[in-house]
Scaffold this motif. Structure first.
Motif, PDB file in Angstrom:
ATOM      1  N   THR A 177     -12.099   9.095   0.893  1.00 32.32           N
ATOM      2  CA  THR A 177     -10.781   8.487   0.662  1.00 32.32           C
ATOM      3  C   THR A 177     -10.078   8.239   1.996  1.00 32.32           C
ATOM      4  O   THR A 177     -10.516   8.736   3.021  1.00 32.32           O
ATOM      5  CB  THR A 177      -9.848   9.422  -0.133  1.00 32.32           C
ATOM      6  OG1 THR A 177      -9.830  10.667   0.541  1.00 32.32           O
ATOM      7  CG2 THR A 177     -10.285   9.579  -1.557  1.00 32.32           C
ATOM      8  N   GLY A 178      -8.973   7.503   1.931  1.00 27.58           N
ATOM      9  CA  GLY A 178      -8.135   7.297   3.115  1.00 27.58           C
ATOM     10  C   GLY A 178      -6.924   8.221   3.083  1.00 27.58           C
ATOM     11  O   GLY A 178      -6.874   9.167   2.290  1.00 27.58           O
ATOM     12  N   ALA A 179      -5.928   7.907   3.923  1.00 30.11           N
ATOM     13  CA  ALA A 179      -4.794   8.820   4.126  1.00 30.11           C
ATOM     14  C   ALA A 179      -3.721   8.640   3.039  1.00 30.11           C
ATOM     15  O   ALA A 179      -3.130   7.562   2.935  1.00 30.11           O
ATOM     16  CB  ALA A 179      -4.191   8.573   5.506  1.00 30.11           C
ATOM     17  N   THR A 180      -3.479   9.699   2.270  1.00 30.17           N
ATOM     18  CA  THR A 180      -2.533   9.636   1.143  1.00 30.17           C
ATOM     19  C   THR A 180      -1.145   9.111   1.527  1.00 30.17           C
ATOM     20  O   THR A 180      -0.657   8.157   0.910  1.00 30.17           O
ATOM     21  CB  THR A 180      -2.387  11.046   0.502  1.00 30.17           C
ATOM     22  OG1 THR A 180      -3.687  11.504   0.163  1.00 30.17           O
ATOM     23  CG2 THR A 180      -1.506  11.025  -0.730  1.00 30.17           C
ATOM     24  N   PRO A 181      -0.457   9.713   2.517  1.00 28.23           N
ATOM     25  CA  PRO A 181       0.928   9.269   2.768  1.00 28.23           C
ATOM     26  C   PRO A 181       0.999   7.818   3.239  1.00 28.23           C
ATOM     27  O   PRO A 181       1.978   7.120   2.928  1.00 28.23           O
ATOM     28  CB  PRO A 181       1.436  10.227   3.848  1.00 28.23           C
ATOM     29  CG  PRO A 181       0.253  10.936   4.374  1.00 28.23           C
ATOM     30  CD  PRO A 181      -0.843  10.857   3.370  1.00 28.23           C
ATOM     31  N   LEU A 182      -0.019   7.370   3.950  1.00 26.34           N
ATOM     32  CA  LEU A 182      -0.003   5.978   4.419  1.00 26.34           C
ATOM     33  C   LEU A 182      -0.184   5.035   3.233  1.00 26.34           C
ATOM     34  O   LEU A 182       0.456   3.978   3.145  1.00 26.34           O
ATOM     35  CB  LEU A 182      -1.088   5.750   5.470  1.00 26.34           C
ATOM     36  CG  LEU A 182      -1.000   6.652   6.705  1.00 26.34           C
ATOM     37  CD1 LEU A 182      -2.066   6.261   7.726  1.00 26.34           C
ATOM     38  CD2 LEU A 182       0.383   6.579   7.353  1.00 26.34           C
ATOM     39  N   GLN A 183      -1.037   5.416   2.293  1.00 23.70           N
ATOM     40  CA  GLN A 183      -1.201   4.596   1.087  1.00 23.70           C
ATOM     41  C   GLN A 183       0.114   4.553   0.299  1.00 23.70           C
ATOM     42  O   GLN A 183       0.476   3.511  -0.269  1.00 23.70           O
ATOM     43  CB  GLN A 183      -2.321   5.149   0.209  1.00 23.70           C
ATOM     44  CG  GLN A 183      -3.696   4.993   0.845  1.00 23.70           C
ATOM     45  CD  GLN A 183      -4.832   5.400  -0.084  1.00 23.70           C
ATOM     46  OE1 GLN A 183      -4.676   5.490  -1.298  1.00 23.70           O
ATOM     47  NE2 GLN A 183      -5.995   5.661   0.494  1.00 23.70           N
ATOM     48  N   MET A 184       0.849   5.659   0.298  1.00 24.66           N
ATOM     49  CA  MET A 184       2.139   5.674  -0.409  1.00 24.66           C
ATOM     50  C   MET A 184       3.150   4.768   0.288  1.00 24.66           C
ATOM     51  O   MET A 184       3.940   4.070  -0.361  1.00 24.66           O
ATOM     52  CB  MET A 184       2.649   7.114  -0.550  1.00 24.66           C
ATOM     53  CG  MET A 184       1.750   7.932  -1.478  1.00 24.66           C
ATOM     54  SD  MET A 184       2.183   9.673  -1.587  1.00 24.66           S
ATOM     55  CE  MET A 184       3.649   9.580  -2.595  1.00 24.66           C
ATOM     56  N   GLY A 185       3.121   4.773   1.619  1.00 27.94           N
ATOM     57  CA  GLY A 185       4.011   3.879   2.369  1.00 27.94           C
ATOM     58  C   GLY A 185       3.700   2.418   2.067  1.00 27.94           C
ATOM     59  O   GLY A 185       4.604   1.601   1.844  1.00 27.94           O
TER      60      GLY A 185
END
Ligand code: PMP
Ligand code: GLN
Length: 386
Positions: free
Chosen positions: A264-272
Motif C-alpha cells: 500500500t501507499g501512505a495513508t495520510p497522503l491518500q486522505m489529503g
C-alpha cells in the motif's frame, strides 16, 4: 551486476539531469515538478490525518474515501461508472500503476506496443515483464504531434497483449485527438489487446482543448486501464499518490502485482488527496490556466533565443529544436547545459527506441515553474545567442 534486461535502463534521464542541475545550481526545466505547493487545504488534511492517528496501513486497494472520490470524478469527467471496491486501485504514483498493469497482465512472450517518444518507465517496465517492446511513433503534422497510423498498424501483431497510450503526452505536450485514439482502439479490438492509458495530465489541457480518454470510445471501457496521479494535477509529485481504474478483472491483475511491490501507499497522503479531489477542483482549474500562460511565456523566451519551438495543448512540457543554434547532438548538449549557462532541460533521445535523427535533435523544456523563475531562465538562456 544489474540483470541484462534492466541494464539498458540503469539511470533515468530525469535523475541524471536533476543531479547536474543541483550540482551547478541550475534552474531545472528538465525533470517535471512544480516549484510551488498544491492547495493548502490538501496539505492541512494530510497533516490533520497524521495528528488524528491515521498512520497505519490503509486497505490494500487504498483509503476508502479516496477510492470513492476517484470513482465520483471518473463519472463526472468520463461518464464511466466504477465500483470503488473492485474497479479502482490506489497506487504509489502512476509509475506503480503502469508497472502493476504490465507485470500483472503481460506474459514474457507477449508484445507491448509503445508510441515513441514515450515516457521512460514504459520501456523499463516492459523489460521487467520480460516482454517485447514494439514501437510505433508520432509525427509532426501541421505544427503539432500526431499519431503515425502506419507505424501503429505495423507495431501490432497477434502477439500484442497491450498498448501503452499516453495523452496528454509527455514529452511533446500533444493532446491526442479523438481520431488518433480511434485508430488505437480499432487495433485493440482487432488484435484483442488491452489499452493501458496513462492520463496523468488529464486535467492540464490548454486553449480550450478537451482531453479524451480512450476508455470512453466504443468497445474500449472493457479493455482499458485508465491511469492518473495526484502529483501533476495537485502539485504534489513527491507524495506519489496515483491510481488506476478499469474493469474488475484488469484491476485485479494489476492489484496482484502491486501487492508485492508496495502493498500500500501512505495513508495520510491518500486522505489529503481525497480531500483535494472533493474540494479543490477550482484550484485545479486555475492551475490549468496559469500553466497555459507559463507555456506561452517559455515558448516566447525560447523562440527569442532562436530555438524552433512546438507547443502542445497539455502537460508541463514543450518541444524545442536547438538546431538553429548550431546544436547537432541534443543529448550531449543537454548534459553540458546546466554547467554552461545554469539551465537544465532533457533530450528526447531517452524517450525513443531509435536514437535517430528523427528525435535526437529535440529537447524537452518544462514550464511548470513560477513566472519569475522562467524569466530568470530566459535571462540565462540569452547566453546561447552569442
Ligand atoms: N506518466 C507520465 C506520462 C508522467 O509524466 C509521469 C511523471 N509524472 C508519470 C507517469 C509518473 O507519475 P507518478 O509521479 O505519479 O508516478
Ligand atoms: N514525470 C516527470 C517528467 O517527465 C519525472 C518523473 C521522474 O523523475 N521519473 O519529468
Amino acid at each position: 551486476m544489474t540483470v541484462r534486461r534492466l541494464a539498458p535502463h540503469a539511470t533515468t534521464i530525469f535523475a541524471e539531469v536533476s543531479q547536474l542541475a543541483t550540482r551547478h545550481d541550475a534552474i531545472n526545466l528538465g525533470q517535471g515538478f512544480p516549484d510551488s505547493d498544491g492547495p493548502a487545504s490538501m496539505i492541512e488534511a494530510a497533516a490533520q490525518a497524521m495528528r488524528d492517528g491515521h498512520n497505519q496501513y490503509p486497505p490494500g486497494t487504498g483509503v476508502t474515501d479516496l477510492r470513492h472520490a476517484i470513482a465520483d470524478l471518473e463519472l463526472a469527467h468520463t461518464g464511466l461508472s466504477r465500483d470503488p471496491d473492485t474497479e479502482v486501485l490506489v497506487t504509489v504514483g502512476a509509475t506503480e500503476a503502469i508497472a502493476g498493469a504490465v507485470l500483472g497482465l503481460v506474459e514474457h512472450d507477449d508484445e507491448v506496443v509503445v508510441i515513441e517518444p514515450y515516457y521512460d518507465s514504459y520501456a523499463a517496465t516492459v523489460a521487467m515483464a520480460g516482454a517485447t517492446r514494439r514501437a510505433a511513433r508520432m509525427v509532426p503534422t501541421d505544427g503539432r504531434y500526431r499519431l503515425d497510423a502506419e507505424s501503429l498498424r505495423a507495431a501490432f501483431s497477434p502477439r500484442t497483449r497491450a498498448v501503452l497510450v499516453n495523452t496528454p503526452h509527455n514529452p511533446t505536450g500533444a493532446v491526442l485527438p479523438r481520431e488518433d485514439l480511434e485508430q488505437i482502439a480499432a487495433l485493440c479490438t482487432e488484435f484483442d489487446a488491452i489499452a493501458i492509458s496513462d492520463e496523468v495530465y488529464e486535467h492540464l489541457t490548454f486553449d480550450g482543448v478537451e482531453h479524451v480518454s480512450i476508455a470512453t470510445l466504443p468497445g474500449m471501457a472493457g479493455r482499458t486501464l485508465r491511469i492518473s496521479s495526484a502529483g501533476k494535477m495537485l502539485n504534489c509529485t513527491g507524495w506519489k499518490v496515483g491510481w488506476v481504474t478499469g474493469p474488475a478483472d484488469l484491476v485485479a491483475a494489476t492489484r496482484t502485482a502491486k501487492q508485492y511491490m508496495s502493498f500500500t501507499g501512505a495513508t495520510p497522503l491518500q486522505m489529503g488527496v481525497a480531500h483535494a479531489l472533493r474540494n479543490e477542483q477550482e484550484w485545479i482549474g486555475s492551475l490549468r490556466h496559469s500553466l497555459q500562460a507559463r507555456r506561452d511565456q517559455l515558448a516566447e523566451i525560447l523562440t527569442g533565443v532562436g530555438f524552433d519551438v512546438v507547443v502542445g495543448q497539455g502537460t508541463y512540457f514543450l518541444t524545442a529544436d536547438p538546431s538553429p543554434l548550431g546544436v547537432t547532438d541534443a543529448a550531449s548538449w543537454c548534459l553540458e547545459l546546466p554547467g554552461r549557462i545554469g539551465v537544465a532541460a532533457v533530450p528526447f533521445a531517452p524517450f525513443t527506441d531509435r536514437y535517430s535523427e528523427e528525435w535526437s535533435h529535440l529537447v524537452r523544456f518544462a514550464f511548470c515553474k513560477r513566472p519569475e523563475v522562467l524569466d530568470e531562465a530566459g535571462r540565462r538562456l540569452q547566453a546561447l545567442k552569442s
